[in-house]
Design a protein around this motif. Sequence first.
Motif, mmCIF file in Angstrom:
data_model
loop_
_atom_site.group_PDB
_atom_site.id
_atom_site.type_symbol
_atom_site.label_atom_id
_atom_site.label_comp_id
_atom_site.label_asym_id
_atom_site.label_seq_id
_atom_site.Cartn_x
_atom_site.Cartn_y
_atom_site.Cartn_z
ATOM 1 N N HIS A 224 10.325 2.327 -13.465
ATOM 2 C CA HIS A 224 9.367 3.285 -12.903
ATOM 3 C C HIS A 224 9.357 3.150 -11.384
ATOM 4 C CE1 HIS A 224 7.116 -0.477 -12.936
ATOM 5 N NE2 HIS A 224 6.322 0.043 -12.008
ATOM 6 N N THR A 225 8.778 4.126 -10.737
ATOM 7 C CA THR A 225 8.412 3.983 -9.328
ATOM 8 C C THR A 225 6.884 3.980 -9.308
ATOM 9 O OG1 THR A 225 8.576 6.381 -9.118
ATOM 10 C CG2 THR A 225 10.467 5.111 -8.365
ATOM 11 N N ASP A 226 6.285 3.364 -8.294
ATOM 12 C CA ASP A 226 4.823 3.244 -8.305
ATOM 13 C C ASP A 226 4.156 4.499 -7.744
ATOM 14 O OD1 ASP A 226 5.202 0.754 -9.328
ATOM 15 O OD2 ASP A 226 4.476 -0.335 -7.572
ATOM 16 N N SER A 228 1.955 5.100 -5.571
ATOM 17 C CA SER A 228 1.202 4.498 -4.467
ATOM 18 C C SER A 228 1.906 4.877 -3.172
ATOM 19 C CB SER A 228 1.207 2.977 -4.604
ATOM 20 O OG SER A 228 2.516 2.454 -4.444
ATOM 21 N N THR A 231 3.137 -0.848 -2.447
ATOM 22 C CA THR A 231 2.644 -1.855 -3.382
ATOM 23 C C THR A 231 2.989 -3.239 -2.849
ATOM 24 O OG1 THR A 231 2.924 -0.365 -5.257
ATOM 25 C CG2 THR A 231 2.800 -2.706 -5.770
ATOM 26 N N GLY A 264 6.048 3.191 -2.498
ATOM 27 C CA GLY A 264 5.695 4.028 -3.641
ATOM 28 C C GLY A 264 6.076 5.488 -3.424
ATOM 29 N N SER A 305 11.156 5.368 -2.673
ATOM 30 C CA SER A 305 10.342 4.580 -3.604
ATOM 31 C C SER A 305 11.311 3.886 -4.541
ATOM 32 C CB SER A 305 9.345 5.453 -4.360
ATOM 33 O OG SER A 305 9.959 6.526 -5.009
ATOM 34 N N ALA A 323 0.012 -6.987 -8.758
ATOM 35 C CA ALA A 323 0.423 -5.907 -7.857
ATOM 36 C C ALA A 323 -0.839 -5.292 -7.262
ATOM 37 C CB ALA A 323 1.198 -4.855 -8.629
ATOM 38 N N VAL A 325 -1.666 -1.929 -5.579
ATOM 39 C CA VAL A 325 -1.110 -0.637 -5.200
ATOM 40 C C VAL A 325 -2.086 0.024 -4.220
ATOM 41 C CG1 VAL A 325 0.270 -0.334 -7.300
ATOM 42 C CG2 VAL A 325 -2.011 0.579 -7.278
ATOM 43 N N PHE A 329 -4.871 5.727 -7.526
ATOM 44 C CA PHE A 329 -4.369 5.584 -8.889
ATOM 45 C C PHE A 329 -4.938 6.677 -9.794
ATOM 46 C CE2 PHE A 329 -3.463 3.057 -12.851
ATOM 47 C CZ PHE A 329 -2.101 3.153 -12.722
#
Length: 379
Positions: A224-226, A228, A231, A264, A305, A323, A325, A329
């Motif tokens: 995945h990528t965050d 945010s 992070t 992110g 990201s 983590a 972020v 969210f």
Amino acid sequence: MESTDRSSQAKAFDEAKIGVKGLVDSGITEIPALFRATPATLASLKSPPPPKHLTIPTVDLKGASVVEKIGEAAEKWGLFHLVNHGIPVEVLERMIQGIRGFHEQEPEAKKRFYSRDHTRDVLYFSNHDLQNSEAASWRDTLGCYTAPEPPRLEDLPAVCGEIMLEYSKEIMSLGERLFELLSEALGLNSHHLKDMDCAKSQYMVGQHYPPCPQPDLTIGINKHTDISFLTVLLQDNVGGLQVFHEQYWIDVTPVPGALVINIGDFLQVKKIMLLLRSCFISCMIWGLILLFYCVQLITNDKFISAEHRVIANGSSEPRTSVAIVFSTFMRAYSRVYGPIKDLLSAENPAKYRDCTLTEFSTIFSSKTLDAPKLHHFKI
Ligand SMILES: O=C(O)CCC(=O)C(=O)O
Ligand SMILES: [Fe+2]
């Protein structure tokens, strides 16, 4: 597994509120079918090892040319080790011990936090995308909205509340410094990203990866990528984190005392911008490559990201990571973001439309963790 089977197994697992840790404590020797990774994920676990020259960059916050180095790491990798960051090792250790302590408690002590309701400040759950995903992952999570309004100490788990508040403050100062350096690396005024509220909101993710009896059949956290801007990740010494770079999965081997920084989706700016300036044709080619990478929003792709994952924990010790972020969210945030105007030009037009972070989190919660999200905002 039939999807109705899958769905009822996921529901039963969720309702038990014991997490993966509870399954391990029950003495299972095989992972439940719910956790069996898809053939595509299993195949990717067997992908060829990276060439030796691909090593994760390290940025020394007290070293020379830090703006150039951080800019280069953010453009080329989207992920790097940060050393000399000023946070005492003793604080890092207490943070890891606090999160581990939470997850290692008896189920009864944790159950009252078990929830998927993001209006709450503190949530304990297993697998954010449990109902959407094709396969669950071998990890449990303690989530907490730590900024802009930190929760009250008495509302946090007693075993880790104090250190959560202390650590999140430390990371807030560090994050502000990182956003200054990243602004400068983009050729902007050092306050630019901070003035856009990139450092305003934090969500803390205390991940716990219990030992897995069949680590080759599942994953700790899917690629995945965050969601945010940035992070800041603290990992213990067990290992298992990997970043996808130049078509290879590369181990982010723990470095004692270091933090892992990853860019992110909101901050993706990518090197394409520089290339676009210099050469139209190479830009077209890079543009296609970038489409593949799923481009990042406010930097119009100058930073990338980083796609990352954690393999299932095959060691006998649990793995813990924390983590932070920089993101609202799952909480609503109506401020509108789009590519930074100062970074755009006739040759580097906006690649993303303006959007609110709420739009982003709505898409995030309707998809699996590994589904790319940024293309929804492409122009
Ligand atoms: O546990 C890790 O090292 C990574 C966790 C992660 O990627 C996340 O929480 O988004
Ligand atoms: Fe992540």
